[in-house]
Design a protein around this motif. Structure first.
Motif, PDB file in Angstrom:
ATOM      1  N   PRO A 424       5.852 -12.404  -5.365  1.00  0.00           N
ATOM      2  CA  PRO A 424       4.856 -12.144  -4.466  1.00  0.00           C
ATOM      3  C   PRO A 424       5.796 -11.492  -3.249  1.00  0.00           C
ATOM      4  N   ILE A 425       4.891 -10.930  -2.449  1.00  0.00           N
ATOM      5  CA  ILE A 425       5.357 -10.185  -1.148  1.00  0.00           C
ATOM      6  C   ILE A 425       4.606 -11.001  -0.062  1.00  0.00           C
ATOM      7  N   PRO A 426       5.527 -11.364   0.623  1.00  0.00           N
ATOM      8  CA  PRO A 426       4.965 -12.175   1.903  1.00  0.00           C
ATOM      9  C   PRO A 426       4.204 -11.191   2.833  1.00  0.00           C
ATOM     10  N   GLU A 427       3.354 -11.677   3.858  1.00  0.00           N
ATOM     11  CA  GLU A 427       2.634 -10.801   4.771  1.00  0.00           C
ATOM     12  C   GLU A 427       3.771 -10.017   5.762  1.00  0.00           C
ATOM     13  N   ASN A 428       3.549  -8.774   5.706  1.00  0.00           N
ATOM     14  CA  ASN A 428       4.402  -7.735   6.438  1.00  0.00           C
ATOM     15  C   ASN A 428       4.084  -8.240   7.797  1.00  0.00           C
ATOM     16  N   PRO A 429       5.148  -8.543   8.470  1.00  0.00           N
ATOM     17  CA  PRO A 429       4.974  -8.948  10.167  1.00  0.00           C
ATOM     18  C   PRO A 429       4.576  -7.593  10.856  1.00  0.00           C
ATOM     19  N   PHE A 430       4.957  -6.386  10.499  1.00  0.00           N
ATOM     20  CA  PHE A 430       4.516  -5.333  10.943  1.00  0.00           C
ATOM     21  C   PHE A 430       3.020  -4.745  10.230  1.00  0.00           C
ATOM     22  N   GLU A 431       1.998  -4.659  10.951  1.00  0.00           N
ATOM     23  CA  GLU A 431       0.650  -4.357  10.532  1.00  0.00           C
ATOM     24  C   GLU A 431       0.423  -3.253  10.012  1.00  0.00           C
ATOM     25  N   GLY A 432       1.224  -2.171  10.429  1.00  0.00           N
ATOM     26  CA  GLY A 432       0.967  -0.601  10.441  1.00  0.00           C
ATOM     27  C   GLY A 432       1.149  -0.005   9.017  1.00  0.00           C
ATOM     28  N   LYS A 433       0.258   0.771   8.809  1.00  0.00           N
ATOM     29  CA  LYS A 433       0.231   1.239   7.274  1.00  0.00           C
ATOM     30  C   LYS A 433      -0.058   2.758   7.447  1.00  0.00           C
ATOM     31  N   ILE A 434       0.454   3.706   6.734  1.00  0.00           N
ATOM     32  CA  ILE A 434       0.196   4.972   6.689  1.00  0.00           C
ATOM     33  C   ILE A 434      -0.413   5.412   5.305  1.00  0.00           C
ATOM     34  N   PRO A 435      -1.208   6.428   5.250  1.00  0.00           N
ATOM     35  CA  PRO A 435      -1.646   7.129   3.608  1.00  0.00           C
ATOM     36  C   PRO A 435      -0.213   7.301   3.048  1.00  0.00           C
ATOM     37  N   LEU A 436      -0.089   6.824   1.925  1.00  0.00           N
ATOM     38  CA  LEU A 436       0.830   7.169   1.195  1.00  0.00           C
ATOM     39  C   LEU A 436       1.569   8.646   1.246  1.00  0.00           C
ATOM     40  N   PHE A 437       0.702   9.545   1.147  1.00  0.00           N
ATOM     41  CA  PHE A 437       1.018  10.947   0.667  1.00  0.00           C
ATOM     42  C   PHE A 437       1.578  11.538   2.091  1.00  0.00           C
ATOM     43  N   LEU A 438       1.456  10.697   3.081  1.00  0.00           N
ATOM     44  CA  LEU A 438       1.721  11.493   4.640  1.00  0.00           C
ATOM     45  C   LEU A 438       3.104  11.158   4.758  1.00  0.00           C
ATOM     46  N   TRP A 439       3.934  10.328   3.987  1.00  0.00           N
ATOM     47  CA  TRP A 439       5.195   9.785   4.465  1.00  0.00           C
ATOM     48  C   TRP A 439       6.006  10.696   5.198  1.00  0.00           C
ATOM     49  N   THR A 440       6.330  12.047   4.698  1.00  0.00           N
ATOM     50  CA  THR A 440       7.014  13.056   5.324  1.00  0.00           C
ATOM     51  C   THR A 440       6.750  13.271   6.754  1.00  0.00           C
ATOM     52  N   ASP A 441       5.445  13.267   6.969  1.00  0.00           N
ATOM     53  CA  ASP A 441       4.853  13.299   8.433  1.00  0.00           C
ATOM     54  C   ASP A 441       5.313  12.142   9.156  1.00  0.00           C
ATOM     55  N   ALA A 442       5.316  10.982   8.659  1.00  0.00           N
ATOM     56  CA  ALA A 442       5.884  10.068   9.358  1.00  0.00           C
ATOM     57  C   ALA A 442       7.406   9.900   9.573  1.00  0.00           C
ATOM     58  N   ILE A 443       8.235  10.760   8.987  1.00  0.00           N
ATOM     59  CA  ILE A 443       9.636  11.053   9.301  1.00  0.00           C
ATOM     60  C   ILE A 443       9.541  12.100  10.621  1.00  0.00           C
ATOM     61  N   VAL A 444       8.676  12.940  10.265  1.00  0.00           N
ATOM     62  CA  VAL A 444       8.731  14.107  11.285  1.00  0.00           C
ATOM     63  C   VAL A 444       7.977  13.924  12.893  1.00  0.00           C
ATOM     64  N   ARG A 445       6.940  13.332  12.600  1.00  0.00           N
ATOM     65  CA  ARG A 445       6.083  12.950  13.846  1.00  0.00           C
ATOM     66  C   ARG A 445       5.373  11.660  13.778  1.00  0.00           C
ATOM     67  N   GLY A 446       6.225  10.688  13.096  1.00  0.00           N
ATOM     68  CA  GLY A 446       5.557   9.334  13.197  1.00  0.00           C
ATOM     69  C   GLY A 446       4.924   8.735  14.236  1.00  0.00           C
ATOM     70  N   THR A 447       5.737   8.915  15.390  1.00  0.00           N
ATOM     71  CA  THR A 447       5.035   8.230  16.822  1.00  0.00           C
ATOM     72  C   THR A 447       3.853   8.824  17.354  1.00  0.00           C
ATOM     73  N   GLU A 448       3.454  10.304  16.627  1.00  0.00           N
ATOM     74  CA  GLU A 448       2.389  10.949  17.111  1.00  0.00           C
ATOM     75  C   GLU A 448       1.180  10.591  16.153  1.00  0.00           C
ATOM     76  N   MET A 449       1.585   9.950  15.112  1.00  0.00           N
ATOM     77  CA  MET A 449       0.463   9.654  14.124  1.00  0.00           C
ATOM     78  C   MET A 449      -0.461   8.292  14.542  1.00  0.00           C
ATOM     79  N   GLY A 450      -1.721   8.476  14.498  1.00  0.00           N
ATOM     80  CA  GLY A 450      -2.984   7.483  14.717  1.00  0.00           C
ATOM     81  C   GLY A 450      -3.761   7.521  13.533  1.00  0.00           C
TER      82      GLY A 450
END
Length: 796
Positions: A424-450
């Motif tokens: 089991p994985i406990p509930e993640n205290p941080f609720e934010g999720k990204i589409p898996l395929f865009l993880w490199t975008d979240a490296i470069v411009r994560g704070t701009e993503m919505g």
């Protein structure tokens, strides 16, 4: 490492003959009821293997493959003096299984050549060169754990929990797996940036609920014997070993079902099963589907009564309140809404599938009852993969094949009737999720993503990704799109500050680690695993030998990291070993399935097959009793027109009804003047994604090559076996050409999973298709479009 193994199981000669059978004969050995016990293969298939006799002092221990192969299989390890000396496989009979036996295919038969390879990682290491160079020095486990724990704490304190990311990984595909374990730890330590979707099924997982309200749209495979017609649309289970599908498909064929394969390639599945192969250009599936609908409507072959009762949006009389009749699916097909009737001739110009072929396919699907249009996962990995999924669901509804035995609600359906828990994985205290395929975008411009980037749970991400755990996975570089772009992002230490990789080889992804840890293999740990999607069995993967050198399963060192973070008790819940967790999982299975055997019996046998009296049929209750069982959509009906998609107000890329959309880097893109060939990436029998690419027997089974039609080859003066360069603006790969009529003109295909190996000029000399693939996501799911590529090919 060579001292760990005696090379005297299935002979290389016999293995190569076996691979030829699995590639082109009637069925896979893993699904073939005539396959013999142990490593013997029926001599009528061209292999003569002496009977294996059990030697004195040999212990036979059941285990299982648990890399991300769709089938899973029983592997019986013959162990003598702590060494695996040979492998055998499932000895059951047809009568014991509702869908298939769990016999090993060529990959499973060659496991020793992969997992006891002398190039195994042996010790913990830290990077001493630049990221990606692959330069490391040996360190102690104590230093490795201390560094990981301190960096985990530092990065959380400096950037917040959203800066930590657990990468998608499937090298261990079982109930106890590294990426889930580290997610568990980080959940207990304040959280991490989550993801949704997968590389395999993003478009289908997101799109199908807009039609049916759920992704679970398939019947179980034991129902296929009731089908009169089966259309495998972009589905190649003979090579993907997709769940447990080959055996029930063969049983359906024996019962009289006609099987049609729709695919740009004449795949091994088409060779093995198809009565007819229908090629089409990649990404033009919806043009063919639209034309099939046109034939059904204009010839009165569709099931209007079914549509009137169960569907919304097919015609103008059944539209949501306030929506014009011109927005209906029928209006679009007949050209009333856009002035373009979707005739077979219209579709032929786009797809290169002959109009008469489309007409005949439409008539056959509409008039043969029951019929199952079963999609693979390949077609939806296209630029507009969501449309391909929903287009097939409309055809299923138009023909009345939803909710009945022998039918199929379409889309890449899921159908599971067993419940197997995992750690089991406990509930993640941080609720934010990204589409898996865009993880490199979240490296470069994560704070701009919505929301426009598919972010869920939060309005915006508070930090870019600064830390990555990549455990038992090669998606950090090899399986992700646009290698050159991804490598440049990962090389920049000001972006991601710390990367942990655990693996068994120096893979392309491992070269980007800051701390690189030596993992263990399927033979060196206890675990529990199940096949993809379909398959009514569960396997116990026994540990059969000790890990060599200083190799460890991720749980062993994660416990130590947890202790450094003051979280060991919560992390382990008293389960000190993998075996303890397998006992916990078996208790959960027993709660879900009271007839499940004891832990000891399950472990000793290595497999448990569930028994069911009848097939599971998706939406049977909705069709038989719609008043009390509405579809789980807002309207309670099959939504051919989706109000939810309509309200997004992006009709050109996300229309309310499924339709053909001319694709970027598709056959109609003006870029074809520069790069005239489409390129897709197919699965092959010698690899499981990138696992086994370094298996020496695999290269003899099927060398890495680019498939090209003789017409396209002749135009470029390319002959079979020539070394060629395939290229576009993203990169260059160099590999041999396979000139073959098994792929349609205008299309090339590079088997996915080869390990990216750039030379000093940046040319990939191994032939990894993701050197050429784009990172532009699909519009709705923000998913993987890795079959949408334009390239040119020339002699090297």
């Amino acid at each position: 490492m060579s001292s760990l193994v005696e090379r005297k199981s299935l002979s290389r000669r016999a293995f190569l003959k076996l691979s030829a059978i699995t590639g082109s004969a009637l069925a896979l050995i893993g699904c073939n009821p005539k396959a013999l016990k142990d490593n013997q293969v029926d001599s009528s298939n061209g292999i003569e293997e002496p009977e294996i006799k059990i030697e004195e002092g040999v212990t036979i221990i059941p285990t299982s493959g648990s890399n991300n192969c769709g089938g899973r299989c029983v592997i019986k390890a013959h162990v003598k003096d702590g060494v695996v000396i040979r492998l055998t496989t499932d000895e059951g009979t047809e009568d014991e299984a509702s869908t298939t036996l769990a016999r090993a295919c060529v990959r499973g038969r060659a496991y020793r050549q992969t997992y006891f390879h002398p190039d195994r990682l042996k010790y913990p290491m830290k990077r001493i060169g630049k990221r990606g160079e692959g330069k490391f020095e040996r360190i102690s486990w104590e230093e490795a754990v201390d560094t990981i724990a301190s960096e985990t704490k530092r990065i959380k304190e400096k950037y917040g929990p959203a800066s930590r990311y657990v990468h998608y990984a499937t090298g261990v595909s079982a109930t106890i797996r590294g990426n889930n374990l580290v997610s568990r730890l980080l959940s207990l330590d304040g959280g991490y940036l989550g993801y949704y979707n997968s590389y395999s099924t993003a478009a289908t997982a997101i799109a199908k609920p807009y039609t049916y309200g759920t992704s679970n749209t398939g019947n179980t495979p034991d129902d296929w014997v009731n089908s009169k017609l089966i259309i495998l649309w972009g589905h190649n289970p003979a090579e993907t070993i997709f769940g447990t599908t080959m055996y029930p498909l063969r049983k359906a064929k024996e019962a009289g079902a006609k099987i049609i394969v729709v695919d740009p390639r004449y795949s091994d599945t088409a060779i093995s099963l198809a009565d007819e192969w229908i090629p089409l250009l990649p990404g033009t599936d919806n043009a063919v589907m639209d034309a099939m609908a046109y034939v059904m409507i204009t010839e009165g072959l569709h099931d209007q009564g079914f549509l009137d009762k169960y569907a919304l949006g097919f015609d103008g009389e059944h539209m949501p309140k306030g929506i014009s009749s011109k927005e209906s699916y029928k209006s679009y097909i007949l050209g009333e809404s856009d002035g373009i009737p979707k005739t077979p001739e219209w579709a032929e110009k786009i797809s290169k599938t002959p109009a008469n072929t489309i007409i005949n396919l439409a008539r056959e699907y509409a008039t043969t009852k029951p019929a199952a249009l079963i999609q693979g996962w390949g077609p939806q990995r296209n630029a507009y993969g969501e449309q391909i999924v929903r287009g097939a669901t409309v055809l299923a509804a138009m023909t009345g094949n939803v909710g009945i035995n022998g039918g199929w609600a379409s889309g890449a359906g899921y159908a599971s009737r067993i419940s197997i828990p995992s750690v089991p994985i406990p509930e993640n205290p941080f609720e934010g999720k990204i589409p898996l395929f865009l993880w490199t975008d979240a490296i470069v411009r994560g704070t701009e993503m919505g929301a426009k980037d598919g972010v869920k749970g939060v309005k915006k991400i508070p930090s870019n990704i600064k830390m990555i755990f990549n455990l038992a996975g090669n998606t950090l570089i090899n399986q992700h799109s646009d290698h050159n772009r991804t490598a440049e992002i990962l090389k920049d230490e000001n972006k991601v500050e710390f990367i942990v990789v655990s693996d068994i080889f120096m893979t392309p992804s491992a070269k980007f680690a800051d701390i690189l840890l030596p993992g263990d293999t399927v033979f060196e740990r206890n675990n529990i695993t199940t096949p993809w999607t379909y398959g009514d069995f569960v396997l116990y993967a026994n540990k059969v030998v000790d890990p060599p050198f200083e190799c460890k399963f991720e749980y062993e060192w994660l416990k130590e990291v947890a202790e450094k973070l003051g979280l060991k008790d919560e992390f382990t819940e008293g389960n000190e070993t993998n075996e303890d967790w397998t006992r916990w999982i078996v208790k959960g299975i027993q709660e879900n399935h009271p007839d499940f055997p004891s832990f000891e019996e399950f472990r000793e046998k290595g497999i448990y097959r569930f028994k069911f009296d009848k097939p599971l049929v998706a939406f049977k209750e909705q069709i038989e009793n719609p008043e009390n069982n509405p579809f789980p959509t807002p309207s309670g009906k099959i939504e051919i027109f989706s109000q939810r998609l309509y309200d997004m107000k992006t009709p050109k890329e996300i229309p309310a009804i499924p339709k053909y959309i001319s694709s970027w880097e598709g056959p109609e893109d003006p870029l074809t003047k520069k790069y005239p060939l489409q390129c897709i990436g197919h699965h092959i029998k010698r690899r499981c994604h990138s696992t086994h690419d370094n298996n020496p027997w695999g290269e003899e089974v099927e060398p890495q090559s680019i498939w090209i039609n003789p017409i396209d080859a002749e135009n470029r003066n390319i002959k079979d076996g020539d070394i060629v360069r395939a290229f576009n603006d993203r990169g260059i790969v160099q590999l041999p050409a396979k000139v073959t009529n098994r792929i349609m003109p205008g299309v090339t295909s590079i088997p996915q999973g080869a390990w990216w190996t750039p030379d000093e000029n940046g040319v990939d000399i191994r032939g990894s298709i993701n050197t050429l693939t784009t990172h532009r996501p699909t519009p709705l799911a923000k998913g993987n479009p890795q079959h949408t590529n334009l390239i040119e090919v020339e002699k090297a």
